[in-house]
Design an enzyme around this catalytic site. Structure first.
Site, PDB file in Angstrom:
ATOM      1  N   LYS A  29       0.862  -1.184   0.000  1.00 39.79           N
ATOM      2  CA  LYS A  29       0.000   0.000   0.000  1.00 39.79           C
ATOM      3  C   LYS A  29       0.894   1.227   0.000  1.00 39.79           C
ATOM      4  O   LYS A  29       1.978   1.208   0.606  1.00 39.79           O
ATOM      5  CB  LYS A  29      -0.876   0.007   1.267  1.00 39.79           C
ATOM      6  CG  LYS A  29      -2.179   0.734   1.087  1.00 39.79           C
ATOM      7  CD  LYS A  29      -3.230  -0.161   0.468  1.00 39.79           C
ATOM      8  CE  LYS A  29      -4.576   0.474   0.371  1.00 39.79           C
ATOM      9  NZ  LYS A  29      -5.619  -0.491  -0.004  1.00 39.79           N
ATOM     10  N   GLY A  38     -24.241   3.351   2.873  1.00 37.45           N
ATOM     11  CA  GLY A  38     -23.223   3.761   1.896  1.00 37.45           C
ATOM     12  C   GLY A  38     -23.755   3.532   0.494  1.00 37.45           C
ATOM     13  O   GLY A  38     -24.265   2.441   0.188  1.00 37.45           O
ATOM     14  N   GLY A  51     -21.898   4.443  -2.461  1.00 28.85           N
ATOM     15  CA  GLY A  51     -20.785   4.840  -3.324  1.00 28.85           C
ATOM     16  C   GLY A  51     -20.452   3.718  -4.289  1.00 28.85           C
ATOM     17  O   GLY A  51     -21.330   2.971  -4.736  1.00 28.85           O
TER      18      GLY A  51
HETATM   19  P1  NAD Z   1     -17.098   5.661  -1.876  1.00 28.28           P
HETATM   20  O1  NAD Z   1     -16.339   6.853  -1.421  1.00 28.28           O
HETATM   21  O2  NAD Z   1     -17.361   5.465  -3.324  1.00 28.28           O
HETATM   22  O3  NAD Z   1     -18.519   5.603  -1.157  1.00 28.28           O
HETATM   23  C1  NAD Z   1     -18.677   5.729   0.235  1.00 28.28           C
HETATM   24  C2  NAD Z   1     -20.163   5.930   0.546  1.00 28.28           C
HETATM   25  O4  NAD Z   1     -20.306   6.051   1.949  1.00 28.28           O
HETATM   26  C3  NAD Z   1     -20.736   7.216  -0.052  1.00 28.28           C
HETATM   27  O5  NAD Z   1     -22.103   7.015  -0.359  1.00 28.28           O
HETATM   28  C4  NAD Z   1     -20.596   8.210   1.107  1.00 28.28           C
HETATM   29  O6  NAD Z   1     -21.537   9.281   1.017  1.00 28.28           O
HETATM   30  C5  NAD Z   1     -20.899   7.305   2.271  1.00 28.28           C
HETATM   31  N1  NAD Z   1     -20.313   7.786   3.531  1.00 28.28           N
HETATM   32  C6  NAD Z   1     -19.128   8.387   3.725  1.00 28.28           C
HETATM   33  N2  NAD Z   1     -18.951   8.678   5.017  1.00 28.28           N
HETATM   34  C7  NAD Z   1     -20.048   8.228   5.656  1.00 28.28           C
HETATM   35  C8  NAD Z   1     -20.458   8.212   7.008  1.00 28.28           C
HETATM   36  N3  NAD Z   1     -19.689   8.750   7.959  1.00 28.28           N
HETATM   37  N4  NAD Z   1     -21.652   7.643   7.312  1.00 28.28           N
HETATM   38  C9  NAD Z   1     -22.411   7.098   6.343  1.00 28.28           C
HETATM   39  N5  NAD Z   1     -22.084   7.090   5.044  1.00 28.28           N
HETATM   40  C10 NAD Z   1     -20.921   7.649   4.715  1.00 28.28           C
HETATM   41  O7  NAD Z   1     -16.317   4.420  -1.249  1.00 28.28           O
HETATM   42  P2  NAD Z   1     -16.395   2.898  -1.718  1.00 28.28           P
HETATM   43  O8  NAD Z   1     -15.308   2.654  -2.694  1.00 28.28           O
HETATM   44  O9  NAD Z   1     -17.799   2.540  -2.048  1.00 28.28           O
HETATM   45  O10 NAD Z   1     -15.926   2.160  -0.378  1.00 28.28           O
HETATM   46  C11 NAD Z   1     -16.816   1.902   0.686  1.00 28.28           C
HETATM   47  C12 NAD Z   1     -16.127   0.990   1.686  1.00 28.28           C
HETATM   48  O11 NAD Z   1     -15.741  -0.225   1.039  1.00 28.28           O
HETATM   49  C13 NAD Z   1     -14.852   1.547   2.310  1.00 28.28           C
HETATM   50  O12 NAD Z   1     -14.745   1.047   3.614  1.00 28.28           O
HETATM   51  C14 NAD Z   1     -13.763   0.939   1.451  1.00 28.28           C
HETATM   52  O13 NAD Z   1     -12.534   0.865   2.152  1.00 28.28           O
HETATM   53  C15 NAD Z   1     -14.341  -0.438   1.212  1.00 28.28           C
HETATM   54  N6  NAD Z   1     -13.803  -1.110   0.030  1.00 28.28           N
HETATM   55  C16 NAD Z   1     -13.940  -0.567  -1.202  1.00 28.28           C
HETATM   56  C17 NAD Z   1     -13.429  -1.238  -2.301  1.00 28.28           C
HETATM   57  C18 NAD Z   1     -13.602  -0.697  -3.687  1.00 28.28           C
HETATM   58  O14 NAD Z   1     -13.295  -1.420  -4.634  1.00 28.28           O
HETATM   59  N7  NAD Z   1     -14.095   0.502  -3.885  1.00 28.28           N
HETATM   60  C19 NAD Z   1     -12.754  -2.468  -2.122  1.00 28.28           C
HETATM   61  C20 NAD Z   1     -12.641  -3.011  -0.852  1.00 28.28           C
HETATM   62  C21 NAD Z   1     -13.179  -2.317   0.217  1.00 28.28           C
END
Ligand code: NAD
Length: 411
Positions: free
Chosen positions: A104, A214, A216
């Site tokens: 990382k 969430g 996202g």
């Molecule tokens: P993202 O930034 O695209 O979406 C995050 C979502 O959570 C958004 O809708 C945001 O508005 C919401 N959010 C942010 N802070 C918040 C809070 N305090 N309370 C409630 N909602 C909140 O992120 P993502 O890529 O969808 O990732 C989400 C999670 O999944 C993270 O923990 C990330 O580490 C994990 N993750 C993501 C991936 C990936 O491929 N994107 C892979 C493994 C793990």
């Protein structure tokens, strides 16, 4: 103040290592990174001024394969956070059966303050100054603050340095630049395959209700797939708040609403709920897909779901998990549930190395096969060791890593 993520990761490592009966020398080896790199590079801003940027890359353990995983461009980057993430990726690759080690890295910068040209120069500079790189050495992917575009620039820079094409040297590139189809949806898609299987294994009805926190890259993809699959998504939220409808939410219409307004709140026909209330709703299955530590000691007693699937990284704290387990609420852990992204990154690497590019059907077919294999192995180990699913997944990864470490003669 939330716990140091490195302490949390090392705590899980020690607990799982004990359960696995790991050789103490292997535990010692896995408790420290193989190397950490801290470097700086100068970059000319659009204004003509030169700024010095601080960058990092952590290599945890490469017993299973070359280092691989994300790059963060963020203003509040710490070495301990990167070390924790590199250790988690070492484990996640082991859980998913992916022949890769955990890495990382990132740059301390707020990408929102950069122009597009500055972001391009930063991505290229990071790649140019990264001390160790290459398809068989360390493959940086995207993470917070980086994207398909930054990864395309990184690959282009690398190929210009070495003078030939090497698409497997960088991950999360667009399909147009030798990336893979299905990469953007991979994590949500993987969570969906686990969800579908868990519904059968844990005895839920086919139209069971789900709350997703969430909306996202992970949550929105998952919610869309759940809707298509005939499950009742009764609540979703984003950082601005949530919505609830016991009849179920029309996710394609909600996605349209989010495209127009940028938020899930005020979706016609649904009642508002706060993020805290969403977690405590009476839905059959709860999927936290936003941020870490949202279920802690304080709210764990109020969780009514009968199964929690961690799509986010670390949404359930260790103490809350113990509380849920005592109440008979199983938790499917992050290292298994969200391994789909890392799995498809590996498929991207295979495609880059062979120059044979797959269609979406093949990517998703292979993803389903790989993630369900890891899921069944986790269930088996949990039964055998009478442990949580989290510990079972970690044990599986650690035993795989130990076997390689010993055969290599490292301890
Ligand atoms: P993202 O930034 O695209 O979406 C995050 C979502 O959570 C958004 O809708 C945001 O508005 C919401 N959010 C942010 N802070 C918040 C809070 N305090 N309370 C409630 N909602 C909140 O992120 P993502 O890529 O969808 O990732 C989400 C999670 O999944 C993270 O923990 C990330 O580490 C994990 N993750 C993501 C991936 C990936 O491929 N994107 C892979 C493994 C793990």
């Amino acid at each position: 103040m939330s716990a140091n993520p490195l302490d949390t990761a090392l705590h899980s490592l020690r607990e799982a290592a004990e359960l696995a009966g790991l050789d103490p020398k292997v535990i010692e080896l896995l408790s420290v990174p193989k190397r950490t790199m801290e470097f700086t590079f100068p970059m000319r801003m659009d204004s003509g001024e030169v700024r010095i940027f601080k960058a990092y890359r952590v290599h945890w353990c490469d017993a299973l394969g070359n280092f691989k995983d994300g790059t963060r461009f963020t203003g509040n980057l710490t070495l301990d956070e990167l070390k924790a993430l590199a250790l988690w990726m070492t484990i996640k690759h082991g859980v998913g059966g992916i022949p890769a080690g955990g890495g990382k890295g990132g740059v301390e910068v707020d990408p929102g303050e950069l122009s597009t040209w500055e972001l391009e120069r930063l991505s290229r500079s990071f790649m140019r100054h990264l001390p160790m790189k290459g398809a068989w050495v360390d493959v940086p992917g995207a993470d917070i603050g980086t994207s398909e575009q930054t990864q395309a620039w990184m690959l282009d820079e690398y190929e210009q340095i070495i003078g030939y094409h090497s698409p497997a040297a960088v991950n999360d590139k667009p399909a147009a630049v030798s990336g893979t189809v299905g990469s953007a949806e991979a994590t949500g898609q993987g969570v969906y395959y686990v969800f579908e299987q868990a519904v059968k294994d844990f005895g839920f009805k086919e139209d069971c209700s789900v709350a997703v926190q969430g909306f996202g890259k992970v949550g929105a993809v998952l919610a869309g797939l759940l809707y298509e699959g005939g499950y009742k998504v009764v609540a979703v939220s984003d950082i601005y708040g949530g919505i609830h409808s016991s009849e179920g939410i029309d996710i394609p219409r909600l996605q349209e609403h989010v495209r127009k307004t940028g938020k899930v709140v005020e979706f016609p026909g649904a009642e508002p709920v706060s993020n805290e209330e969403l977690l405590e709703l009476d839905a059959d299955i709860l999927v936290p897909a936003a941020v870490q530590s949202v279920i802690g000691e304080e709210n764990a007693p109020r969780i009514k779901a009968r199964l929690v699937i961690e799509a986010a990284n670390g949404p359930v704290t260790p103490k809350a998990e113990q509380y849920l387990l005592d109440k008979g609420i199983p938790v499917i852990p992050d290292v298994l549930a969200n391994v789909g992204g890392a799995t498809v990154c590996h498929f991207e690497r295979i495609q880059g190395l062979t120059d044979e590019y797959w269609d979406l059907e093949r990517v998703n077919g292979q993803l389903k096969e790989w993630i369900l294999k890891a899921y069944h192995k986790m269930l088996e180990t949990a039964k055998e060791k009478d442990s949580s699913y989290r510990m079972a997944a970690w044990v599986n990864a650690l035993l795989k890593i130990e076997a390689s470490v010993k055969k290599r003669g490292w301890v």
